[in-house]
Write a protein that holds these residues in place. Structure first.
Motif, mmCIF file in Angstrom:
data_model
loop_
_atom_site.group_PDB
_atom_site.id
_atom_site.type_symbol
_atom_site.label_atom_id
_atom_site.label_comp_id
_atom_site.label_asym_id
_atom_site.label_seq_id
_atom_site.Cartn_x
_atom_site.Cartn_y
_atom_site.Cartn_z
ATOM 1 N N UNK A 19 0.879 -1.091 0.085
ATOM 2 C CA UNK A 19 0.106 0.051 0.106
ATOM 3 C C UNK A 19 0.970 1.026 0.058
ATOM 4 N N UNK A 20 1.918 1.173 0.647
ATOM 5 C CA UNK A 20 2.914 2.234 0.764
ATOM 6 C C UNK A 20 3.799 2.859 -0.499
ATOM 7 N N UNK A 21 4.271 1.791 -1.321
ATOM 8 C CA UNK A 21 4.997 1.998 -2.286
ATOM 9 C C UNK A 21 4.686 3.073 -3.422
ATOM 10 N N UNK A 22 5.645 4.077 -3.717
ATOM 11 C CA UNK A 22 5.061 5.030 -4.715
ATOM 12 C C UNK A 22 5.207 4.356 -6.183
ATOM 13 N N UNK A 23 3.923 3.873 -6.421
ATOM 14 C CA UNK A 23 3.884 2.992 -7.501
ATOM 15 C C UNK A 23 4.037 4.079 -8.754
ATOM 16 N N UNK A 24 3.862 5.333 -8.784
ATOM 17 C CA UNK A 24 3.984 6.374 -9.944
ATOM 18 C C UNK A 24 5.351 6.372 -10.521
ATOM 19 N N UNK A 25 6.383 5.823 -9.599
ATOM 20 C CA UNK A 25 7.506 5.701 -9.942
ATOM 21 C C UNK A 25 7.841 4.732 -11.289
ATOM 22 N N UNK A 200 17.693 11.150 -10.625
ATOM 23 C CA UNK A 200 17.227 10.538 -9.500
ATOM 24 C C UNK A 200 15.855 11.124 -9.248
ATOM 25 N N UNK A 201 14.948 10.337 -8.918
ATOM 26 C CA UNK A 201 13.652 11.017 -8.347
ATOM 27 C C UNK A 201 13.179 10.134 -7.261
ATOM 28 N N UNK A 202 12.761 10.686 -6.277
ATOM 29 C CA UNK A 202 12.567 10.356 -4.815
ATOM 30 C C UNK A 202 11.087 10.615 -4.485
ATOM 31 N N UNK A 203 10.488 9.742 -4.252
ATOM 32 C CA UNK A 203 8.796 9.762 -3.636
ATOM 33 C C UNK A 203 8.621 9.411 -2.132
ATOM 34 N N UNK A 204 7.821 9.868 -1.281
ATOM 35 C CA UNK A 204 7.571 9.502 -0.137
ATOM 36 C C UNK A 204 6.673 8.213 0.019
ATOM 37 N N UNK A 205 6.881 7.226 0.671
ATOM 38 C CA UNK A 205 6.024 6.076 0.661
ATOM 39 C C UNK A 205 5.943 5.527 2.045
ATOM 40 N N UNK A 206 5.065 6.473 2.892
ATOM 41 C CA UNK A 206 4.918 6.083 4.414
ATOM 42 C C UNK A 206 3.929 5.129 4.576
ATOM 43 N N UNK A 207 4.427 4.273 5.671
ATOM 44 C CA UNK A 207 3.146 3.445 6.143
ATOM 45 C C UNK A 207 2.194 4.297 6.964
ATOM 46 N N UNK A 208 0.980 3.890 6.855
ATOM 47 C CA UNK A 208 -0.007 4.681 7.663
ATOM 48 C C UNK A 208 -0.888 3.496 8.290
ATOM 49 N N UNK A 209 -0.569 3.197 9.603
ATOM 50 C CA UNK A 209 -1.132 2.245 10.145
ATOM 51 C C UNK A 209 -2.229 2.556 11.314
ATOM 52 N N UNK A 210 -3.328 2.053 11.138
ATOM 53 C CA UNK A 210 -4.598 2.340 12.102
ATOM 54 C C UNK A 210 -5.005 0.826 12.736
ATOM 55 N N UNK A 211 -6.331 1.153 13.052
ATOM 56 C CA UNK A 211 -6.926 -0.215 13.703
ATOM 57 C C UNK A 211 -6.715 -1.249 12.950
ATOM 58 N N UNK A 212 -6.923 -1.210 11.576
ATOM 59 C CA UNK A 212 -7.049 -2.585 10.726
ATOM 60 C C UNK A 212 -5.648 -3.017 10.497
ATOM 61 N N UNK A 213 -4.432 -2.302 11.059
ATOM 62 C CA UNK A 213 -3.273 -2.937 10.860
ATOM 63 C C UNK A 213 -2.834 -3.138 12.340
ATOM 64 N N UNK A 214 -3.636 -3.440 13.445
ATOM 65 C CA UNK A 214 -3.081 -3.400 14.970
ATOM 66 C C UNK A 214 -2.156 -4.560 15.088
#
Length: 267
Positions: A19-25, A200-214
């Motif tokens: 879910x986090x990976x920057x697939x636009x790359x 070089x191109x850099x993109x953010x790819x954060x984990x966003x963890x909530x109740x579903x990823x407890x």
């Protein structure tokens, strides 16, 4: 390179990674048209990057999975998808060995070099050598989910900042005669590839963890706080960890873990 990775942990994190990976790359990736794509995946683990990327690329593919752990290699080789985006065949071979010692001969005929959640375990010299080899051979590099040392927990706790700082110090630790890059890995890699002549191109790819990823959040907390405690044993973290895990399991904790993806290729 040292370091062992649990297949249980790698499997647990795979959905969050995807879910986090920057697939636009992928759209910016310049790959040759026609013929077989040869993709070398460094530190492949259980093969999660291949499972994510192979179905997103068209054309026949041969994945060369490289890792130090023969059990992980066997698992990864058995679980890559059989078909590419257009239905072309995906084949697999494995290479056991140290991914920091890649040579120009290793990249002969390679179309793309990839890795996931790995660069923080390199040294500055190892990243520079990898950049030189990739750029000299004309091989693009796609490196995903490198930690950048940024963590946000909601609701906040007064100890959050100290734990984050201690964890980042641990990531930069010295192993033998090697000083690991830790959260500086993306910056070092970007500089090394640019110096070698790549765009070089850099993109953010954060984990966003909530109740579903407890479950993932709880396991991540154990590792994050554990590393911080190892680095700074004077910190009072036993109660902190217990409270944070309880909050995660109750669905009351939101966590953002910063990562970045990097694409380097010659114009």
């Amino acid at each position: 390179m040292t370091g062992e990775f649990s297949s249980t942990w790698l499997t647990l994190r795979e959905p969050a990674d995807a879910a986090a990976r920057a697939d636009e790359l992928i759209k910016e990736l310049r790959l040759p048209a026609g013929g077989e794509l040869v993709i070398r995946d460094l530190g492949c683990g259980t093969g999660s990057l291949g499972r994510w990327l192979a179905p997103r690329l068209p054309g026949p593919q041969r994945w060369v999975l490289q890792d130090r752990d023969p059990a992980l290699l066997a698992h990864a080789a058995a679980h890559l998808p059989p078909a590419a985006a257009d239905g072309s065949a995906v084949t697999v071979e494995t290479a056991q060995g140290d991914v920091t010692a890649l040579t120009a001969d290793d990249l002969a005929g390679t179309t793309l070099v990839t890795c996931s959640a790995l660069l923080d375990l390199f040294t500055v010299d190892e990243v520079a050598a990898l950049a030189e080899v990739c750029v000299a051979s004309g091989t693009p590099a796609l490196f995903t989910l490198s930690v950048v040392g940024e963590v946000t927990l909601e609701p906040a706790d007064p100890l959050d900042a100290e734990v984050a700082a201690a964890f980042n110090e641990h990531q930069r630790r010295v192993v033998g005669d090697r000083m690991l890059l830790g959260p500086e890995a993306v910056g070092a890699a970007a500089e090394a590839f640019a110096s070698a002549g790549a765009t070089v191109t850099v993109r953010d790819s954060p984990w966003r963890l909530g109740p579903e990823q407890a479950e993932l959040t709880a396991e991540w907390l154990r590792g994050w706080v554990g590393a911080a405690a190892e680095q700074r044993p004077e910190l009072p973290l036993e109660g902190y960890l217990k409270d944070r895990i309880e909050a995660a399991e109750a669905g009351r904790l939101q966590v953002t873990v910063g990562h970045q993806d990097l694409l380097a290729q010659k114009v």
